[in-house]
Design an enzyme around this catalytic site. Structure first.
Site, short mmCIF file in Angstrom:
data_model
loop_
_atom_site.label_atom_id
_atom_site.label_comp_id
_atom_site.label_asym_id
_atom_site.label_seq_id
_atom_site.Cartn_x
_atom_site.Cartn_y
_atom_site.Cartn_z
N ASP A 70 -9.69 4.08 -0.25
CA ASP A 70 -9.23 2.83 0.35
C ASP A 70 -8.55 1.95 -0.70
OD1 ASP A 70 -9.04 0.29 1.71
OD2 ASP A 70 -10.62 0.97 3.06
N SER A 120 -6.44 -2.26 6.91
CA SER A 120 -7.11 -0.96 6.93
C SER A 120 -7.42 -0.45 8.33
CB SER A 120 -8.42 -1.03 6.13
OG SER A 120 -8.17 -1.23 4.76
N ASP A 344 -10.99 -0.62 -2.81
CA ASP A 344 -10.32 -1.73 -2.13
C ASP A 344 -11.01 -3.06 -2.41
OD1 ASP A 344 -8.56 -2.73 0.28
OD2 ASP A 344 -10.60 -3.30 0.81
N HIS A 348 -9.46 -6.46 -4.22
CA HIS A 348 -9.37 -7.76 -3.54
C HIS A 348 -9.90 -8.90 -4.41
CE1 HIS A 348 -7.68 -6.80 0.30
NE2 HIS A 348 -8.63 -5.94 0.63
N ASP A 385 -5.25 4.69 2.46
CA ASP A 385 -4.82 4.05 3.70
C ASP A 385 -3.70 3.04 3.43
OD1 ASP A 385 -6.60 2.51 2.26
OD2 ASP A 385 -7.71 1.78 3.99
N HIS A 473 -3.12 -6.61 0.20
CA HIS A 473 -2.70 -5.22 0.12
C HIS A 473 -1.27 -5.12 -0.38
CE1 HIS A 473 -5.83 -3.97 3.40
NE2 HIS A 473 -6.39 -4.29 2.24
#
Length: 554
Positions: A70, A120, A344, A348, A385, A473
């Protein structure tokens, strides 16, 4: 032979390269080998020769494992590769992650139907169902509207995942994640929701609940395919139990009085299934492979970052190994989806070093799967993703710690090699106001903190150029790597939906269940294709990977 002014005999060149490689393996500071033209000439020849040996594997796949990192965009893969090598005592740039040795590599377009840069939920829907979705929606096509639950619309908008396809073909199925099992990516394997955040009943607006909307946790326990997935491992106990002591303040808690984990066990018992529920590492590792249905929820919310795991927190590698062990009993094969979900989360928060640690843990799970499977009958696909707004920048010296301080500006300011376009790291690096009380000026040194090595650690956010509470993202294409039956179909640039259809075509599930091509094992290949040499593909992969495996062990 002679190349651009360099000459050597093939044998002598190879002996020279072997000796230098051996010395480099013993002492990672030994760097003479790649300063010579002979080194690069021989490397180029070797890669061409190995590439020519690879033949297509056109068998019908029995098993498939889809690994999703991810947020693991290309810059994350590159940084993760270097980080892994440096952990092993090497300079890092010259190394490989396990999946980077796969011979079939492509690019995937990740946009959502309604967003240039995706989330996602939409990307997971595309990966697992072969149908692109709108931002923040799960398991629904583009006719569904975010945050609006209408049974008449949702029923038509529902799209099935490859988990459903696998079940219809008689295969066993599994989902493994380091996030909550109801988080966006794993949820896309079983749920249909107009909002990915509807993990508890209390998150769904009352008006939408009146329309018959069911939260994601209930869908896993009460609906198909969720309640019939053979192995489901991850975190997120908080969303399943009412009156649960709130552990994650940002996460919902049930308000309907239900204990959904207890309900799951009752359902399995009523179906006369051989099942088990586990909540810690010891119990997981003790599960007998004869169990048919296994649910493991190991934390109130997401699992801890890999380096922060306690003694009873299973690793992604351990969960993956247990899943393969159980699913492999099915003679018809299995469909397994494994997510390294916390890459992921670290991004972030601009925690680049922790993101790299998660990449290494993800890579270990892939290496474990490779050791437990055979590319002759198992398709392994590795992708992301979406990407993140991460940059590898400056001009750091070769072998410089990828997570550390890199180059120095002409003003004498030292900065990190890994930085972000946006995120919370902005305030950690910017001086507001200047030490003398004046406002920051255009001068670099009076605007940004001058870092020292003591400032930099794994929990210190990397620099971001624009403040956001959470980094966003990235929208560039992500790589996809494949090994096994029909892996060559991943070569090139594709829509993200291509993954689901290629997996279906390889294993004859979903849209290809009743229109299965002929493969080997006594069947004929499709017209116009040659007979696959899967044995040679397996040997080529193992031989090409062996030197790097040996180096990793030294």
């Amino acid at each position: 032979m002679r190349f651009q002014g360099y000459s050597c005999q093939v044998f002598s060149c190879r002996v020279f390269i072997f000796v230098l490689s051996f010395l480099s393996a013993i002492d990672s500071s030994f760097s003479v080998e790649d300063t010579t033209g002979a080194y690069w000439i021989e490397l180029g020849r070797t890669e061409i020769e190995e590439g020519l040996k690879v033949l297509r594997n056109e068998r019908v796949g029995k098993n498939v494992i889809l690994f999703v990192g991810d947020g693991m965009g290309l810059s994350t893969v590159t940084a993760g590769r270097i980080f892994k090598g440096q952990l092993a005592g090497h300079r890092g740039e010259e190394g490989f992650l396990s999946f980077e040795k796969f011979r079939n590599v492509g690019l995937l377009k990740t946009y959502n139907i309604d967003r240039q840069v995706p989330d996602s939920a939409g990307t997971a829907t595309a990966l697992f169902t072969g149908v692109k979705a709108n931002y923040y929606t799960l398991g629904l096509d583009g006719t569904a509207t975010f945050n609006v639950c209408r049974s008449d619309v949702e029923e038509k908008a529902k799209v099935d995942s490859m988990i459903v396809w696998g079940m219809a073909a008689g295969k066993s199925t599994g989902v493994v994640t380091t996030t909550r099992v109801t988080h966006a990516t794993p949820a896309a394997t079983f749920a249909h929701s107009a909002n990915r955040d509807w993990e508890c009943d209390t998150e769904i607006p009352e008006a939408e609940r009146q329309n018959g909307c069911k939260d994601i946790s209930r869908q896993l326990v009460e609906n198909e395919p969720g309640r019939s997935i053979n192995v489901f491992l991850g975190g997120g106990e908080q969303t399943f139990r009412s009156n649960f002591t709130k552990n994650d303040s940002s996460l919902c808690i049930r308000g309907d009085g239900e204990d959904l984990i207890s309900n799951w066990m009752k359902y399995q018992e009523n179906q006369n299934r051989k099942f088990q529920y586990v909540a810690d590492k010891k119990s997981l590792l003790a599960v007998d492979s004869s169990v048919d249905y296994l649910l493991g929820i190991f934390s109130p919310s997401n699992l801890p970052y890999d380096k922060d795991r306690g003694s009873q927190d299973p690793s992604l590698e351990e969960m993956t190994a247990k899943a393969i062990q159980i699913l492999s009993r099915n003679s018809k094969g299995y469909v397994l989806i494994v997510e390294g979900g916390r890459i992921d989360h670290a991004h972030h928060n601009n925690l680049a070093e922790i993101a790299m640690e998660e990449v290494v843990a993800f890579d270990s799970a892939i290496a474990k799967a490779l050791s437990m499977t055979n590319p002759k009958d198992t398709l392994i696909v590795v992708t992301a993703d979406h990407s993140h707004a991460l940059s590898i920048n400056g001009y750091p010296k070769r072998g410089n710690p990828i997570e550390g301080l890199g180059d120095i500006t002409k003003e004498g300011y030292q900065y990190q090699t890994l930085s972000y376009i946006n995120g919370p790291g902005y305030t950690q690096h910017r001086l507001q106001p200047n030490p003398d009380g004046s406002q920051p000026s255009s001068s670099t040194l009076s605007t940004w903190r001058n870092l020292s090595n003591s400032d930099v650690n794994r929990t210190f956010p990397h620099m971001a150029g624009f403040w956001m509470q959470y980094e966003s993202h990235g929208g560039e294409d992500v790589p996809v790597y494949a090994l096994g039956p029909m892996a060559h179909l991943f070569n090139g640039v594709h829509e993200q939906t291509h993954v689901a259809f290629t997996i279906a075509y390889s294993t004859c599930i979903g849209p290809y269940l009743k229109n299965c091509r002929d493969g080997e094992n006594g069947l004929k290949p499709q017209k116009g294709t040659g007979r696959a040499s899967t044995t040679q593909e397996s040997l080529t992969f193992l031989l090409f990977s062996l030197p790097f495996f040996v180096l990793d062990q030294i």
